[in-house]
Design an enzyme around this catalytic site. Structure first.
Site, PDB file in Angstrom:
ATOM      1  N   ASP A   1      -2.670  10.737  -2.181  1.00 23.76           N
ATOM      2  CA  ASP A   1      -3.030   9.689  -3.138  1.00 23.76           C
ATOM      3  C   ASP A   1      -3.380  10.285  -4.492  1.00 23.76           C
ATOM      4  O   ASP A   1      -3.211   9.650  -5.525  1.00 23.76           O
ATOM      5  CB  ASP A   1      -4.170   8.842  -2.590  1.00 23.76           C
ATOM      6  CG  ASP A   1      -3.671   7.987  -1.427  1.00 23.76           C
ATOM      7  OD1 ASP A   1      -3.538   8.523  -0.317  1.00 23.76           O
ATOM      8  OD2 ASP A   1      -3.353   6.803  -1.662  1.00 23.76           O
TER       9      ASP A   1
ATOM     10  N   GLN B   1      -2.160   2.349   9.998  1.00 21.39           N
ATOM     11  CA  GLN B   1      -0.891   2.472   9.274  1.00 21.39           C
ATOM     12  C   GLN B   1       0.104   3.347  10.018  1.00 21.39           C
ATOM     13  O   GLN B   1       1.316   3.182   9.839  1.00 21.39           O
ATOM     14  CB  GLN B   1      -1.124   3.059   7.862  1.00 21.39           C
ATOM     15  CG  GLN B   1      -1.868   2.148   6.913  1.00 21.39           C
ATOM     16  CD  GLN B   1      -3.356   2.436   6.902  1.00 21.39           C
ATOM     17  OE1 GLN B   1      -3.908   2.993   7.858  1.00 21.39           O
ATOM     18  NE2 GLN B   1      -4.031   2.053   5.834  1.00 21.39           N
TER      19      GLN B   1
ATOM     20  N   ASN C   1      -6.095  12.233   0.425  1.00 24.02           N
ATOM     21  CA  ASN C   1      -5.139  11.432   1.192  1.00 24.02           C
ATOM     22  C   ASN C   1      -5.954  10.596   2.178  1.00 24.02           C
ATOM     23  O   ASN C   1      -7.180  10.693   2.245  1.00 24.02           O
ATOM     24  CB  ASN C   1      -4.123  12.343   1.902  1.00 24.02           C
ATOM     25  CG  ASN C   1      -2.966  11.561   2.503  1.00 24.02           C
ATOM     26  OD1 ASN C   1      -2.387  10.696   1.851  1.00 24.02           O
ATOM     27  ND2 ASN C   1      -2.630  11.833   3.748  1.00 24.02           N
ATOM     28  N   LYS C   2      -5.253   9.779   2.926  1.00 23.94           N
ATOM     29  CA  LYS C   2      -5.891   8.863   3.884  1.00 23.94           C
ATOM     30  C   LYS C   2      -6.953   9.576   4.712  1.00 23.94           C
ATOM     31  O   LYS C   2      -6.748  10.695   5.175  1.00 23.94           O
ATOM     32  CB  LYS C   2      -4.810   8.295   4.808  1.00 23.94           C
ATOM     33  CG  LYS C   2      -5.297   7.328   5.854  1.00 23.94           C
ATOM     34  CD  LYS C   2      -6.000   6.126   5.259  1.00 23.94           C
ATOM     35  CE  LYS C   2      -5.135   5.424   4.238  1.00 23.94           C
ATOM     36  NZ  LYS C   2      -5.906   4.486   3.392  1.00 23.94           N
TER      37      LYS C   2
ATOM     38  N   ARG D   1      -7.655  -0.438  -6.712  1.00 23.75           N
ATOM     39  CA  ARG D   1      -7.813   0.727  -5.827  1.00 23.75           C
ATOM     40  C   ARG D   1      -8.182   1.927  -6.690  1.00 23.75           C
ATOM     41  O   ARG D   1      -7.379   2.356  -7.519  1.00 23.75           O
ATOM     42  CB  ARG D   1      -6.498   1.038  -5.074  1.00 23.75           C
ATOM     43  CG  ARG D   1      -5.889  -0.086  -4.257  1.00 23.75           C
ATOM     44  CD  ARG D   1      -6.609  -0.375  -2.949  1.00 23.75           C
ATOM     45  NE  ARG D   1      -6.861   0.778  -2.108  1.00 23.75           N
ATOM     46  CZ  ARG D   1      -6.005   1.261  -1.199  1.00 23.75           C
ATOM     47  NH1 ARG D   1      -4.817   0.707  -1.033  1.00 23.75           N
ATOM     48  NH2 ARG D   1      -6.336   2.298  -0.456  1.00 23.75           N
TER      49      ARG D   1
ATOM     50  N   ARG E   1       0.849  -1.192   0.000  1.00 27.38           N
ATOM     51  CA  ARG E   1       0.000   0.000   0.000  1.00 27.38           C
ATOM     52  C   ARG E   1       0.880   1.236   0.000  1.00 27.38           C
ATOM     53  O   ARG E   1       2.099   1.154   0.114  1.00 27.38           O
ATOM     54  CB  ARG E   1      -1.006  -0.003   1.144  1.00 27.38           C
ATOM     55  CG  ARG E   1      -0.635  -0.637   2.447  1.00 27.38           C
ATOM     56  CD  ARG E   1       0.498   0.029   3.150  1.00 27.38           C
ATOM     57  NE  ARG E   1       0.230   1.434   3.388  1.00 27.38           N
ATOM     58  CZ  ARG E   1       1.167   2.335   3.629  1.00 27.38           C
ATOM     59  NH1 ARG E   1       2.459   1.993   3.672  1.00 27.38           N
ATOM     60  NH2 ARG E   1       0.873   3.589   3.840  1.00 27.38           N
ATOM     61  N   GLY E   2       0.246   2.394  -0.123  1.00 24.31           N
ATOM     62  CA  GLY E   2       0.968   3.637  -0.297  1.00 24.31           C
ATOM     63  C   GLY E   2       0.972   3.960  -1.782  1.00 24.31           C
ATOM     64  O   GLY E   2       1.371   3.127  -2.599  1.00 24.31           O
ATOM     65  N   ALA E   3       0.536   5.160  -2.130  1.00 23.76           N
ATOM     66  CA  ALA E   3       0.311   5.467  -3.543  1.00 23.76           C
ATOM     67  C   ALA E   3       1.530   5.163  -4.424  1.00 23.76           C
ATOM     68  O   ALA E   3       1.403   4.458  -5.432  1.00 23.76           O
ATOM     69  CB  ALA E   3      -0.153   6.914  -3.691  1.00 23.76           C
TER      70      ALA E   3
END
Lengths: 338, 338
Positions: free
Chosen positions: A233, A192, A243-244, A86, A48-50
């Site tokens: 993101d 996270q 973003n998150k 995603r 995960r993580g853009a």
């Protein structure tokens, strides 16, 4: 300074990933040798993580041609499967589109498709590593000295092919001998921040304090936070930042206390085709992420849940965007992209 | 409408409490027959919520005289032990001071001490039940119709001797046939929102949606929230409100979106001796509440944590305070108290 290596190749060309869902309990690596396996790993947030999602998708796409030459249609079908995992991360689509162009060029030129795809995936990964370093340098220059940085989610080495985006300035300052510490929002529902950000900073020797997300506003009021830095993101052309989930509330609290709110992201995160945040699709995830954790009920059975994975922070709350091409006002990113 | 009964007497005069740390997995009741047992239950949050803590302390104090007459000094020593459990809740000290006065009067008058203490504890509990009903009526009148209420933590039937404080207007509207729904912040680290608020609302038939704390700002932006209602652990004379950590961030987000932010609390929560929020002691709790959950690590071993149990929302972010004596502007509560 020891940074984790969340993705790599096995000796026989499969994709090796660190299963981030098991951190910090276990540091376990998976060897994935099918496109579907990589797609599953992206969908379930093992990777995960853009930026890292883009790298993983590119590396995963090479597996479509691993057993010999295939048609461009087959490569594109594999790319579509990876791209459907995603919806919010723009890097995913950016990386897959680039891989498809390379596949088309290799087939047209009669080059070996598997090698061409692997070269392109390696290039994407290597460029990401270099981008992280440039973001780190730009952010460290902006901060200019000792700092306490509040961050949300994980936009570190575990989210990229290099030293991270939001954490890159932290690592750069730390490596330069500055006193830098991090306050990490735990980042519910998937934690996270406490699971990943605290883990990688601890390994690197950077002091880190974990807080629950609801503590960020109080911590910002306390007065010891130099700045907030988060990843992204997707950044719309007007500077609105997806973003998150939870980022927007942190941005409001930072504004209330006059603390600079920085977004650190590669320019590939900027999406000139999306004029503003209203156009960014927000992934809704399963209720179970909120209602339970590792087999324990956190809410009554059948509880209704609203679980958007991301939120949008409007450009006016963003002090600056730290990119691999320098630091920009959010309103200027539309001209930087592309 | 079925509301839980979080505290009561056993037939032989012990204190029976619902162990709230086990909800929603298990609905288990404990019978406590010592002052220390009740103090432990308060300290470990088996019984929690500012009004219910006051009731539990009062009922617990009766146990000091359960085995026959004791000195006033013994009662006061027991009260001190109960009072030391939670530093922020003002109801705790208010209830214990009232019990001590009753003990002194009973001893001076030659009345049976055990019965006098039990009568006083029953009076405190019954008054709390009536206060909740009055808060419910005042809040329902203020809201005036169908509503979607966002709340943080649990200030419901599980937190009081009656129908709650923040949830009292919700229950009152629901009982009156209004369409009322609740969006409940899960409220990390101890998840009182998802574990307790969602549980008691579900039992009562009120629709509830659980969100992670970091989603509140996005949900307020969505535009479907009629108002925020939260409880309070202590209200300073100027209207600053100490409540569960995370409340302040919700208040900032409510202000950013023009959503009314109400605090619902009995007037016993108002502390005229504390001029403003800076004077309210904020309990710091153990790191383990954040770093693990039911035996699973949520953060690396030894991670540093900042874990204040409460935050202070400044009076200027509070639209109104709903009390058992009516609805007040936060700046007026200093005159209401006492």
């Amino acid at each position: 300074m020891t940074l984790p290596d969340p993705i790599g190749w096995t000796r026989d060309g499969a994709v090796r990933i660190l299963d981030q869902t098991l951190l910090p309990d276990q540091e376990r690596y998976l060897e994935l040798d099918t496109v579907d396996g990589v797609a599953e790993a992206i969908r379930t947030l093992r990777v995960r993580g853009a930026p890292l999602i883009g790298i993983a998708a590119a590396m995963g796409l090479t597996l479509s041609a691993r057993r010999g030459p295939v048609s461009l249609d087959a490569v594109c079908a594999a790319a579509a499967a990876l791209g459907a995992t995603r919806p919010t991360a723009v890097n995913l689509h950016w990386a897959l589109a680039r891989m498809e162009r390379r596949a088309a060029a290799a087939i047209a030129a009669g080059d070996e498709l598997g090698q061409a795809l692997r070269d392109e995936a390696d290039a994407i990964r290597e460029e990401d590593r270099a981008m992280c370093a440039r973001i780190g340098a730009a952010g460290a220059h902006l901060i200019g000295g000792d700092a306490v940085v509040l961050t949300h989610c994980n936009a570190g080495a575990l989210a990229t092919g290099g030293m991270g985006t939001a954490l890159a300035p932290v690592y750069t300052l730390h490596a330069a001998g500055r006193r830098v510490a991090v306050v990490a929002d735990e980042t519910r529902p998937l934690l996270q921040g406490s699971r990943l950000t605290a883990w990688e900073l601890g390994r690197a020797g950077v002091p880190v304090t974990v807080i629950a997300d609801g503590m960020a506003a109080s911590r910002l009021r306390l007065g010891d936070i130099t700045c907030v830095i988060v990843g992204a993101d997707r950044i719309a052309a007007n500077g609105d930042v997806a973003n998150k989930i939870g980022t927007y509330g942190v941005a409001l609290a930072a504004r209330a206390h006059g603390v600079p709110f920085y977004v650190a992201a590669p320019t590939s995160t900027i999406d000139p085709a999306t004029p503003d945040g209203a156009g960014i699709p927000i992934e809704q995830r399963a209720a179970e992420e909120v209602t339970g954790w590792r087999g324990h009920a956190a809410a009554p059975a059948g509880a209704r849940v609203w679980n958007p994975a991301f939120d949008v922070t409007p450009a006016e709350l963003v002090t600056a965007i730290i990119t691999d091409r320098g630091v920009f006002a959010p309103g200027d990113v539309g001209r930087v992209a592309g």
